[in-house]
Structures are given as C-alpha cells and as structure tokens.
Design an enzyme around this catalytic site. Sequence first.
Site, PDB file in Angstrom:
ATOM      1  N   SER A  20       0.970  -1.195  -0.050  1.00  0.00           N
ATOM      2  CA  SER A  20       0.078  -0.166   0.008  1.00  0.00           C
ATOM      3  C   SER A  20       0.856   1.212  -0.027  1.00  0.00           C
ATOM      4  CB  SER A  20      -1.014  -0.041   1.392  1.00  0.00           C
ATOM      5  OG  SER A  20      -1.533   1.187   1.240  1.00  0.00           O
ATOM      6  N   SER A  22      -0.429   4.050   0.894  1.00  0.00           N
ATOM      7  CA  SER A  22      -1.130   4.887   2.001  1.00  0.00           C
ATOM      8  C   SER A  22      -0.143   5.217   3.113  1.00  0.00           C
ATOM      9  CB  SER A  22      -2.475   4.267   2.647  1.00  0.00           C
ATOM     10  OG  SER A  22      -3.381   4.181   1.677  1.00  0.00           O
ATOM     11  N   THR A  67      -8.915  -1.815   4.080  1.00  0.00           N
ATOM     12  CA  THR A  67      -8.862  -1.962   2.722  1.00  0.00           C
ATOM     13  C   THR A  67      -9.293  -3.512   2.282  1.00  0.00           C
ATOM     14  OG1 THR A  67      -7.388  -1.978   0.674  1.00  0.00           O
ATOM     15  CG2 THR A  67      -6.215  -2.347   2.563  1.00  0.00           C
ATOM     16  N   LYS A  71     -13.381  -4.255   3.754  1.00  0.00           N
ATOM     17  CA  LYS A  71     -14.043  -3.068   3.374  1.00  0.00           C
ATOM     18  C   LYS A  71     -15.609  -3.414   3.815  1.00  0.00           C
ATOM     19  CE  LYS A  71     -11.640  -0.287   0.245  1.00  0.00           C
ATOM     20  NZ  LYS A  71     -11.677   0.281  -0.914  1.00  0.00           N
ATOM     21  N   ASP A 114     -13.797   6.652  -0.785  1.00  0.00           N
ATOM     22  CA  ASP A 114     -13.213   6.308  -2.199  1.00  0.00           C
ATOM     23  C   ASP A 114     -14.379   7.114  -3.221  1.00  0.00           C
ATOM     24  OD1 ASP A 114     -11.586   4.420  -1.913  1.00  0.00           O
ATOM     25  OD2 ASP A 114     -13.006   2.917  -1.574  1.00  0.00           O
ATOM     26  N   ALA A 139     -16.800  -4.326 -11.986  1.00  0.00           N
ATOM     27  CA  ALA A 139     -18.068  -4.215 -11.333  1.00  0.00           C
ATOM     28  C   ALA A 139     -17.703  -4.892  -9.907  1.00  0.00           C
ATOM     29  CB  ALA A 139     -18.865  -5.317 -11.902  1.00  0.00           C
ATOM     30  N   GLY A 140     -16.329  -4.378  -9.376  1.00  0.00           N
ATOM     31  CA  GLY A 140     -16.028  -4.559  -8.059  1.00  0.00           C
ATOM     32  C   GLY A 140     -16.207  -3.392  -7.144  1.00  0.00           C
ATOM     33  N   GLY A 141     -15.468  -3.377  -6.140  1.00  0.00           N
ATOM     34  CA  GLY A 141     -15.722  -2.394  -4.959  1.00  0.00           C
ATOM     35  C   GLY A 141     -15.614  -1.060  -5.387  1.00  0.00           C
ATOM     36  N   ALA A 142     -14.234  -0.956  -6.325  1.00  0.00           N
ATOM     37  CA  ALA A 142     -13.982   0.623  -6.830  1.00  0.00           C
ATOM     38  C   ALA A 142     -15.138   1.067  -7.997  1.00  0.00           C
ATOM     39  CB  ALA A 142     -12.750   0.679  -7.591  1.00  0.00           C
ATOM     40  N   TYR A 235      -3.132   2.928 -10.382  1.00  0.00           N
ATOM     41  CA  TYR A 235      -2.093   3.950 -10.006  1.00  0.00           C
ATOM     42  C   TYR A 235      -0.562   3.668 -10.225  1.00  0.00           C
ATOM     43  CZ  TYR A 235      -3.053   1.994  -5.539  1.00  0.00           C
ATOM     44  OH  TYR A 235      -2.889   1.138  -4.417  1.00  0.00           O
TER      45      TYR A 235
HETATM   46  P1  NAP Z   1     -12.440  -5.800  -7.053  1.00  0.00           P
HETATM   47  O1  NAP Z   1     -13.494  -5.694  -6.111  1.00  0.00           O
HETATM   48  O2  NAP Z   1     -11.667  -6.932  -6.844  1.00  0.00           O
HETATM   49  O3  NAP Z   1     -12.906  -5.675  -8.526  1.00  0.00           O
HETATM   50  C1  NAP Z   1     -12.139  -5.870  -9.758  1.00  0.00           C
HETATM   51  C2  NAP Z   1     -13.130  -6.033 -10.868  1.00  0.00           C
HETATM   52  O4  NAP Z   1     -12.304  -6.120 -12.177  1.00  0.00           O
HETATM   53  C3  NAP Z   1     -14.269  -6.883 -11.060  1.00  0.00           C
HETATM   54  O5  NAP Z   1     -15.118  -6.693 -11.726  1.00  0.00           O
HETATM   55  C4  NAP Z   1     -13.343  -8.128 -11.759  1.00  0.00           C
HETATM   56  O6  NAP Z   1     -14.228  -8.791 -12.597  1.00  0.00           O
HETATM   57  C5  NAP Z   1     -12.719  -7.223 -12.764  1.00  0.00           C
HETATM   58  N1  NAP Z   1     -11.533  -7.930 -13.438  1.00  0.00           N
HETATM   59  C6  NAP Z   1     -10.232  -8.381 -12.531  1.00  0.00           C
HETATM   60  N2  NAP Z   1      -9.314  -9.055 -13.446  1.00  0.00           N
HETATM   61  C7  NAP Z   1      -9.884  -8.745 -14.719  1.00  0.00           C
HETATM   62  C8  NAP Z   1      -9.331  -9.262 -15.837  1.00  0.00           C
HETATM   63  N3  NAP Z   1      -8.041  -9.689 -16.199  1.00  0.00           N
HETATM   64  N4  NAP Z   1     -10.131  -8.977 -16.997  1.00  0.00           N
HETATM   65  C9  NAP Z   1     -11.470  -8.446 -16.878  1.00  0.00           C
HETATM   66  N5  NAP Z   1     -11.856  -7.737 -15.721  1.00  0.00           N
HETATM   67  C10 NAP Z   1     -11.152  -8.365 -14.654  1.00  0.00           C
HETATM   68  O7  NAP Z   1     -11.365  -4.626  -7.003  1.00  0.00           O
HETATM   69  P2  NAP Z   1     -11.384  -3.202  -6.675  1.00  0.00           P
HETATM   70  O8  NAP Z   1     -11.278  -2.665  -5.395  1.00  0.00           O
HETATM   71  O9  NAP Z   1     -12.822  -2.829  -7.461  1.00  0.00           O
HETATM   72  O10 NAP Z   1     -10.216  -2.391  -7.603  1.00  0.00           O
HETATM   73  C11 NAP Z   1     -10.145  -2.344  -9.091  1.00  0.00           C
HETATM   74  C12 NAP Z   1      -9.079  -1.482  -9.458  1.00  0.00           C
HETATM   75  O11 NAP Z   1      -9.146  -0.261  -9.105  1.00  0.00           O
HETATM   76  C13 NAP Z   1      -7.763  -1.934  -8.802  1.00  0.00           C
HETATM   77  O12 NAP Z   1      -6.807  -1.960  -9.858  1.00  0.00           O
HETATM   78  C14 NAP Z   1      -7.447  -1.150  -7.735  1.00  0.00           C
HETATM   79  O13 NAP Z   1      -6.070  -0.876  -7.510  1.00  0.00           O
HETATM   80  C15 NAP Z   1      -8.005   0.237  -8.268  1.00  0.00           C
HETATM   81  N6  NAP Z   1      -8.378   1.172  -7.368  1.00  0.00           N
HETATM   82  C16 NAP Z   1      -7.914   2.241  -7.260  1.00  0.00           C
HETATM   83  C17 NAP Z   1      -8.077   3.313  -6.461  1.00  0.00           C
HETATM   84  C18 NAP Z   1      -7.552   4.690  -6.515  1.00  0.00           C
HETATM   85  O14 NAP Z   1      -7.711   5.045  -5.194  1.00  0.00           O
HETATM   86  N7  NAP Z   1      -6.803   5.158  -7.427  1.00  0.00           N
HETATM   87  C19 NAP Z   1      -9.305   2.751  -5.396  1.00  0.00           C
HETATM   88  C20 NAP Z   1      -9.634   1.559  -5.438  1.00  0.00           C
HETATM   89  C21 NAP Z   1      -9.323   0.729  -6.320  1.00  0.00           C
HETATM   90  P3  NAP Z   1     -14.634 -10.434 -11.915  1.00  0.00           P
HETATM   91  O15 NAP Z   1     -15.779  -9.883 -10.933  1.00  0.00           O
HETATM   92  O16 NAP Z   1     -15.156 -11.183 -13.140  1.00  0.00           O
HETATM   93  O17 NAP Z   1     -13.516 -10.978 -11.000  1.00  0.00           O
END
Ligand code: NAP
Length: 293
Positions: A20, A22, A67, A71, A114, A139-142, A235
């Site tokens: 991280s 952070s 994190t 969460k 977020d 379609a995840g947390g972000a 990032y």
């Molecule tokens: P998450 O909850 O694990 O969700 C990830 C999403 O990406 C899911 O929909 C997943 O699909 C999809 N995915 C993963 N690998 C894939 C691939 N190879 N091809 C197509 N789809 C794929 O993660 P998250 O917390 O939402 O984070 C997502 C991204 O945002 C990460 O890179 C994280 O570092 C970034 N992020 C950045 C910030 C920031 O402050 N800049 C904040 C939060 C997150 P499935 O459901 O099919 O697994």
Amino acid sequence: MDPSAYKGIIALLGNPVSHSLSPVIHNAAFRASGYDMRYEAVDVPPSELESVVNRIRRGDYAGANVTIPHKESVMEHLDALTPAAASLGAVNTIRVIHSGADNRFARLEGDNTDASGFAKTLAPYGTRLKDSSCVVWGAGGAARAVVYTLLHRFHVSRVTLISRSVDRALGLARSLGAPGSRIRALPWEAGTEVFENASLLVNATPLGMTPQTDTTPCTNPGVLRRNQIVYDLVYNPRNTRLLRDARAHGAETIGGLEMLIAQASQSFRIWTGTEMPVDIVRTELDRYLRENA
Ligand code: NAP
C-alpha cells in the site's frame, strides 16, 4: 490548535497491506503538518478483524483505514455508518468519536472516502458530465463507488458497466437501487457503439497494473477520441497503457494517483479536522515512486 495536540497511530487494516502507498501518503502529511502521528499498515487476517477493531475502541489506534478484504465485513463491528458508507455497503475510513468524562467512551463510525475522493477529482468536469453517458469497466468495489458518484453526484443519464460477469454487474446496479434505465450491464465483448456517445470512460479493473503493464481494458483504442475523459483507477504505473492510448487519440486523461490522494485527503480531514498538505504529499509520492519503480 497546537500541532503537538495531534497524537496517535492511524492503522491501515487489510490483508495483505505491504504494497500500500497509504503509509507514504499519510506519514508525509503528518510530518509536514507537524503532528505527532504515525500511519501503520497492519496485516489483519479475517479471523482477527474483530479483535483489531476492538483495539481501536480501546485507544490503541486513533483511527483507521480499511482495505481489501475487510471493507464490507468490518461494518458489523462498528457503531455507526455515514450515509455514504451505508449506501455503498463498504467502509474505508474509521473515525473514533469520544464522549463522556475524560473522553471515556469511544464510538466507531465507518465512512467511505472512495466515492467522495473520486468525486473531488472529477469536479472540474461536472458540467460536461451532467446528463451524459459513461462507461465503466469492472463491477467490483471501486466500480461501485464510481457508479454511485456518477449517478448521485454528477447526475449522469446512463452508466454502462462492461464486466467479465454480467451477473455481478447487474447485482451492483440492483444494490445501488438505480432504475434499470440508468445502468446497463454488458459483457466484455460489447460492441464499439457503447463508446460512441460516452463522455467518460473509467477503468475499475486491475488491467494495466504492474506487473501486467501491457494489458488494457480497451482492446480497440480506435473507440477513444477527443472530447472524451478517460480515467484509469490503476495508479501503478502512473502512465498506464490505457492512458497512453487515450492521449494518442486526443482524449483527456486522469490517472489513479489523483483519486488515491483525494480519498486520502478526505480521510486525513476526518481524523484531524484539518486539510492535508496535498502538494507536499504529491511531491513525496513522486519521489517514492521514482525510487521504488
Ligand atoms: P475488485 O473488487 O476485486 O474488482 C475488480 C473488478 O475487475 C471485477 O469486476 C473483476 O471482474 C474485474 N477484473 C479483474 N481482473 C480482470 C481481468 N483480467 N479482465 C477483466 N476484468 C477483470 O477490485 P476493486 O477494489 O474494485 O479495484 C479495481 C481496481 O481499481 C484495482 O486496480 C485497484 O487498484 C483500483 N483502485 C484504485 C483506487 C484509487 O484510489 N486510485 C481505489 C480503489 C481501487 P470479476 O468480477 O469477473 O472478477
């Protein structure tokens, strides 16, 4: 207030947490503000989450970030949630609210920065986004924080989610209570027409992230164009393949570091009631990323 009045340790609860950024952000901010505070990443396996949260209540920590993977599960151990955390069903910041004689009682409130961090970085584009159409990969947390913000803060007319799992995307749409007409879910093989009228494209997947820096959610960069905003939440690296492709096609770009700093600055304000020295933090983060690339 005298800076020395700000004391204590802020914990980052996650599993794993070693990568991280952070701690770099917050320790730079505490140092620059002259606060006697420290930010510590604490690796917490799911079975130990409740006992670590109780350590916050007992005063071992002055606040926390949360994190992956805690969460959502952390919510049942808290006393209250802000409307943002309740709507998103996820907490990334814990505030300790003291009361009683000698501040004897501590209530823990879960918040979510977020969504507000993402909103802050997009605020300059507010007029363009209103009533426009947006595309989000993932379609995840972000993605959830992104869609919530686009609908409720920027009042976009439609969000198209492109996801490996259309069921997961539909679940996200349902849980945000958005009418079907405002969110639609499409599979990865969606046609290029979904991009035609989109004012904003957001990558909320890990595609493009180190070490897989050659990957991108946008397999047909020909759909990227001028007058489009392309936002990559990834990032690391700062300059992802998606952002390079977008710039090459004349789009405006925003990198994930902006959201990372914005959500951190809002957490900093929740814990200290003061503003994060964002410029100093950005310089420190740049230096750290250069030295640790
Ligand atoms: P998450 O909850 O694990 O969700 C990830 C999403 O990406 C899911 O929909 C997943 O699909 C999809 N995915 C993963 N690998 C894939 C691939 N190879 N091809 C197509 N789809 C794929 O993660 P998250 O917390 O939402 O984070 C997502 C991204 O945002 C990460 O890179 C994280 O570092 C970034 N992020 C950045 C910030 C920031 O402050 N800049 C904040 C939060 C997150 P499935 O459901 O099919 O697994």
